[in-house]
Motif scaffolding. Structure first.
Motif, PDB file in Angstrom:
ATOM      1  N   LEU A  26     -70.576  43.980  -1.535  1.00 37.00           N
ATOM      2  CA  LEU A  26     -71.709  44.888  -1.385  1.00 37.00           C
ATOM      3  C   LEU A  26     -72.371  44.737  -0.020  1.00 37.00           C
ATOM      4  N   LEU A  27     -72.502  43.507   0.455  1.00 34.60           N
ATOM      5  CA  LEU A  27     -73.083  43.292   1.783  1.00 34.60           C
ATOM      6  C   LEU A  27     -72.228  43.951   2.864  1.00 34.60           C
ATOM      7  N   VAL A  28     -70.915  43.819   2.705  1.00 36.93           N
ATOM      8  CA  VAL A  28     -70.021  44.474   3.673  1.00 36.93           C
ATOM      9  C   VAL A  28     -70.175  45.989   3.600  1.00 36.93           C
ATOM     10  N   GLU A  29     -70.293  46.539   2.375  1.00 37.38           N
ATOM     11  CA  GLU A  29     -70.461  47.978   2.226  1.00 37.38           C
ATOM     12  C   GLU A  29     -71.774  48.449   2.828  1.00 37.38           C
ATOM     13  N   VAL A  30     -72.842  47.641   2.688  1.00 40.10           N
ATOM     14  CA  VAL A  30     -74.124  48.001   3.298  1.00 40.10           C
ATOM     15  C   VAL A  30     -73.999  48.028   4.813  1.00 40.10           C
ATOM     16  N   MET A  31     -73.298  47.042   5.361  1.00 39.29           N
ATOM     17  CA  MET A  31     -73.096  47.006   6.811  1.00 39.29           C
ATOM     18  C   MET A  31     -72.287  48.214   7.283  1.00 39.29           C
ATOM     19  N   ILE A  32     -71.408  48.697   6.404  1.00 36.95           N
ATOM     20  CA  ILE A  32     -70.636  49.897   6.755  1.00 36.95           C
ATOM     21  C   ILE A  32     -71.472  51.157   6.542  1.00 36.95           C
ATOM     22  N   LEU A  33     -72.371  51.134   5.543  1.00 34.33           N
ATOM     23  CA  LEU A  33     -73.167  52.319   5.207  1.00 34.33           C
ATOM     24  C   LEU A  33     -74.095  52.726   6.336  1.00 34.33           C
ATOM     25  N   LEU A  34     -74.722  51.780   6.986  1.00 32.70           N
ATOM     26  CA  LEU A  34     -75.685  52.122   8.028  1.00 32.70           C
ATOM     27  C   LEU A  34     -75.055  52.921   9.168  1.00 32.70           C
ATOM     28  N   PRO A  35     -73.934  52.453   9.755  1.00 35.88           N
ATOM     29  CA  PRO A  35     -73.294  53.308  10.774  1.00 35.88           C
ATOM     30  C   PRO A  35     -72.826  54.646  10.194  1.00 35.88           C
ATOM     31  N   SER A  36     -72.415  54.621   8.916  1.00 36.60           N
ATOM     32  CA  SER A  36     -71.971  55.871   8.300  1.00 36.60           C
ATOM     33  C   SER A  36     -73.116  56.879   8.214  1.00 36.60           C
ATOM     34  N   LEU A  37     -74.338  56.385   7.923  1.00 32.25           N
ATOM     35  CA  LEU A  37     -75.491  57.282   7.872  1.00 32.25           C
ATOM     36  C   LEU A  37     -75.730  57.932   9.238  1.00 32.25           C
ATOM     37  N   GLY A  38     -75.657  57.079  10.295  1.00 33.13           N
ATOM     38  CA  GLY A  38     -75.841  57.638  11.631  1.00 33.13           C
ATOM     39  C   GLY A  38     -74.780  58.663  11.969  1.00 33.13           C
ATOM     40  N   HIS A  39     -73.547  58.367  11.606  1.00 31.08           N
ATOM     41  CA  HIS A  39     -72.459  59.318  11.872  1.00 31.08           C
ATOM     42  C   HIS A  39     -72.633  60.588  11.050  1.00 31.08           C
ATOM     43  N   GLU A  40     -73.031  60.453   9.797  1.00 32.86           N
ATOM     44  CA  GLU A  40     -73.226  61.623   8.944  1.00 32.86           C
ATOM     45  C   GLU A  40     -74.360  62.507   9.478  1.00 32.86           C
ATOM     46  N   ARG A  41     -75.439  61.897   9.962  1.00 33.07           N
ATOM     47  CA  ARG A  41     -76.546  62.668  10.554  1.00 33.07           C
ATOM     48  C   ARG A  41     -76.068  63.461  11.757  1.00 33.07           C
ATOM     49  N   SER A  42     -75.303  62.757  12.653  1.00 32.62           N
ATOM     50  CA  SER A  42     -74.806  63.452  13.846  1.00 32.62           C
ATOM     51  C   SER A  42     -73.865  64.595  13.463  1.00 32.62           C
ATOM     52  N   ALA A  43     -72.999  64.348  12.462  1.00 34.48           N
ATOM     53  CA  ALA A  43     -72.068  65.395  12.026  1.00 34.48           C
ATOM     54  C   ALA A  43     -72.821  66.573  11.425  1.00 34.48           C
ATOM     55  N   TRP A  44     -73.875  66.292  10.656  1.00 40.22           N
ATOM     56  CA  TRP A  44     -74.663  67.374  10.038  1.00 40.22           C
ATOM     57  C   TRP A  44     -75.344  68.222  11.106  1.00 40.22           C
ATOM     58  N   LEU A  45     -75.935  67.562  12.092  1.00 39.28           N
ATOM     59  CA  LEU A  45     -76.602  68.301  13.171  1.00 39.28           C
ATOM     60  C   LEU A  45     -75.602  69.121  13.988  1.00 39.28           C
ATOM     61  N   MET A  46     -74.421  68.553  14.258  1.00 36.76           N
ATOM     62  CA  MET A  46     -73.413  69.296  15.014  1.00 36.76           C
ATOM     63  C   MET A  46     -72.923  70.502  14.209  1.00 36.76           C
ATOM     64  N   ASN A  47     -72.851  70.359  12.897  1.00 35.56           N
ATOM     65  CA  ASN A  47     -72.495  71.515  12.067  1.00 35.56           C
ATOM     66  C   ASN A  47     -73.560  72.605  12.175  1.00 35.56           C
ATOM     67  N   ARG A  48     -74.844  72.176  12.208  1.00 35.78           N
ATOM     68  CA  ARG A  48     -75.912  73.171  12.380  1.00 35.78           C
ATOM     69  C   ARG A  48     -75.803  73.852  13.740  1.00 35.78           C
ATOM     70  N   VAL A  49     -75.440  73.079  14.780  1.00 40.91           N
ATOM     71  CA  VAL A  49     -75.282  73.649  16.117  1.00 40.91           C
ATOM     72  C   VAL A  49     -74.153  74.678  16.121  1.00 40.91           C
ATOM     73  N   THR A  50     -73.031  74.329  15.493  1.00 35.78           N
ATOM     74  CA  THR A  50     -71.888  75.247  15.437  1.00 35.78           C
ATOM     75  C   THR A  50     -72.251  76.518  14.688  1.00 35.78           C
ATOM     76  N   GLU A  51     -72.886  76.366  13.537  1.00 35.36           N
ATOM     77  CA  GLU A  51     -73.248  77.542  12.738  1.00 35.36           C
ATOM     78  C   GLU A  51     -74.301  78.378  13.453  1.00 35.36           C
ATOM     79  N   ALA A  52     -75.179  77.701  14.195  1.00 37.10           N
ATOM     80  CA  ALA A  52     -76.176  78.458  14.969  1.00 37.10           C
ATOM     81  C   ALA A  52     -75.497  79.282  16.057  1.00 37.10           C
ATOM     82  N   HIS A  53     -74.502  78.733  16.737  1.00 32.59           N
ATOM     83  CA  HIS A  53     -73.776  79.485  17.755  1.00 32.59           C
ATOM     84  C   HIS A  53     -73.038  80.670  17.125  1.00 32.59           C
TER      85      HIS A  53
END
Length: 465
Positions: A26-53
């Motif tokens: 679980l500790l290892v998964e938490v350490m993996i989750l935090l970068p995943s959250l940052g990556h997911e946020r960036s991916a979500w925003l880039m999807n909004r940018v693409t759809e906005a274009h």
């Protein structure tokens, strides 16, 4: 039932291993989750940018580049933004204005954002620490020379991130439990079960060491060299040796009881022999008188030996009667007795006359006699006894030219009934000699042995006080 439940809540090694594996996973998964959250946020925003274009391109195909209000609102809803602006060739064009009054309280440039920064902003968004509306700037994935600016409503992003975190956490928990179970089964088979066999064998042996069977070594464990297999083999060997030692001690105890029962008759026999020897000492023949004197001394020593042997068997090492003793004289007396028993043995002594340790003459005489007789019975033809003083210790070296000790005797040196160097021997001589030397606070050691001879060394304190 309670015993099984106790194992699962952490009272056993296997349960602790299970929970440790789950927690670490679980500790290892938490350490993996935090970068995943940052990556997911960036991916979500880039999807909004693409759809906005894409929404902006849709507007550009409309007559005169203008759409009605309902179409504008629908395009903003589909793109997940509050407003869309394009920047191209230095020109800034507000393609889709906001539906109402929107005030961006922060700005983000995704082109310059790091993963660490994205993780921190994702956590701010999830816990409501970020501004409600934020201006996001990024190059368009569709046309890199076009900069897209959008206004994003952070509560929408927060709901998406919480949904992603919940899904990832549930998956991580399932992976952790499955991993823990697999590791538990594996460790239980290769570690816990063998350890349980060891502890159960130790418990049974402690409860009944004389009759409990030693740990059975499985054929697969005989060739393994891991710690548990080695421990199992050593435990089985120790149990076998201890049980044999207990049986020997029981036999010795029975022997001591038998000796105690016959000691009275033996003393009567020795008393009769001593009486006859006393009468012979009054003979007119000098040779008879000399032999009688030797006989009296031998009978007295035999009587004393019986007394001390009984005390030793009942209470351990005999009490010592210490007195300053000329070591040269003591060694000469023992050498003379040994020559009477082994006429072919040549004994050389090199003992300084000034060495006078405090010791029990009778007991040390027994120890030296055992060593000299062992050398003679092993086939030695020459024996050299030397002595000196080193760091407050009296050193006595006994060196012979015999054939040396065999490997079996070396492995069981000083152990009764197993450490004899000759066929039919008991090994008691060395064992008794070492006990007597240790009773003086010293030690008897084997210095060297080979086909050219054997070297024993006695070290005792010069002054035990």
């Amino acid at each position: 039932m309670n015993k099984v439940f106790g194992r699962w809540i952490g009272h056993s090694l296997s349960a602790r291993l299970l929970w440790l594996t789950v927690i670490v996973t679980l500790l290892v998964e938490v350490m993996i989750l935090l970068p995943s959250l940052g990556h997911e946020r960036s991916a979500w925003l880039m999807n909004r940018v693409t759809e906005a274009h894409l929404a902006a391109l849709t507007v550009s195909t409309a007559p005169h580049g203008v759409v009605d209000l309902s179409t504008r609102n629908e395009l903003l809803r589909l793109s997940g933004t509050e407003a869309i602006r394009l920047v191209q060739g230095g020109r800034s064009i507000l393609v889709l204005p906001p539906r109402g009054t929107v005030r961006a309280e922060g700005s983000i440039n995704l082109a310059h954002e790091t993963l660490f920064g994205s993780v921190l902003r994702a956590l701010d968004v999830q816990f409501g620490l970020a501004p409600r509306d934020v201006l996001v700037t990024a190059p368009s994935p569709l046309q890199p020379n076009v900069i897209v600016q959008i206004v994003v409503h952070n509560p929408v992003l927060a709901r998406h991130l919480w949904h992603y975190a919940d899904h990832t956490a549930a998956l991580s928990l399932a992976i952790a439990l499955l991993t823990g179970l697999v590791v538990y089964v594996a460790l239980n088979r290769v570690l816990v079960l063998p350890m349980r066999r060891l502890t159960e064998s130790i418990t049974r042996f402690r409860e009944d060491p004389e009759h409990a069977a030693p740990l059975a070594i499985r054929p697969a464990d005989e060739f393994r060299d891991d710690e548990i297999a080695v421990a199992a083999r050593e435990l089985a060997s120790m149990q076998t040796e201890l049980r044999a030692a207990l049986w020997r001690n029981a036999r010795l105890a029975a022997l001591g009881t038998a000796v105690a029962k016959i000691s009275h008759d033996l003393r009567n026999i020795l008393s009769t022999a001593l009486l006859v020897a006393d009468r012979l000492s009054g003979s007119a023949d000098p040779a008879i008188r000399s032999g009688a004197t030797t006989l009296v001394d031998a009978v007295e020593r035999a009587t004393d030996l019986v007394t001390h042997t009984l005390s030793f068997a009942r209470e351990g090492p005999p009490p010592l009667v210490r007195a300053a003793c000329p070591l040269a004289e003591l060694v000469a007396d023992v050498a003379a007795q040994t020559r009477l028993l082994h006429e072919r043995l040549t004994i050389e002594t090199n003992i300084p006359a000034e060495i006078m340790p405090s010791l029990d003459r009778t007991q040390m005489q027994r120890a030296l006699l055992n060593l000299m007789r062992n050398a003679a019975e092993a086939g030695a033809g020459r024996l050299v006894i030397s002595s000196g003083i080193d760091a407050g210790q009296v050193i006595i070296d006994i060196v012979d030219d015999g054939p040396g000790l065999p490997e079996r005797a070396q492995a069981n040196l000083f152990r009764p009934f197993t450490g004899s160097a000759r066929s039919g021997g008991t090994g008691l001589g060395l064992a008794i000699a070492r006990d007597l030397v240790r009773a003086h606070g010293g030690e008897l050691t084997l210095v060297a042995t080979s086909s050219r001879g054997t070297h024993f060394r006695i070290s005792i304190p010069l002054d035990p006080g």
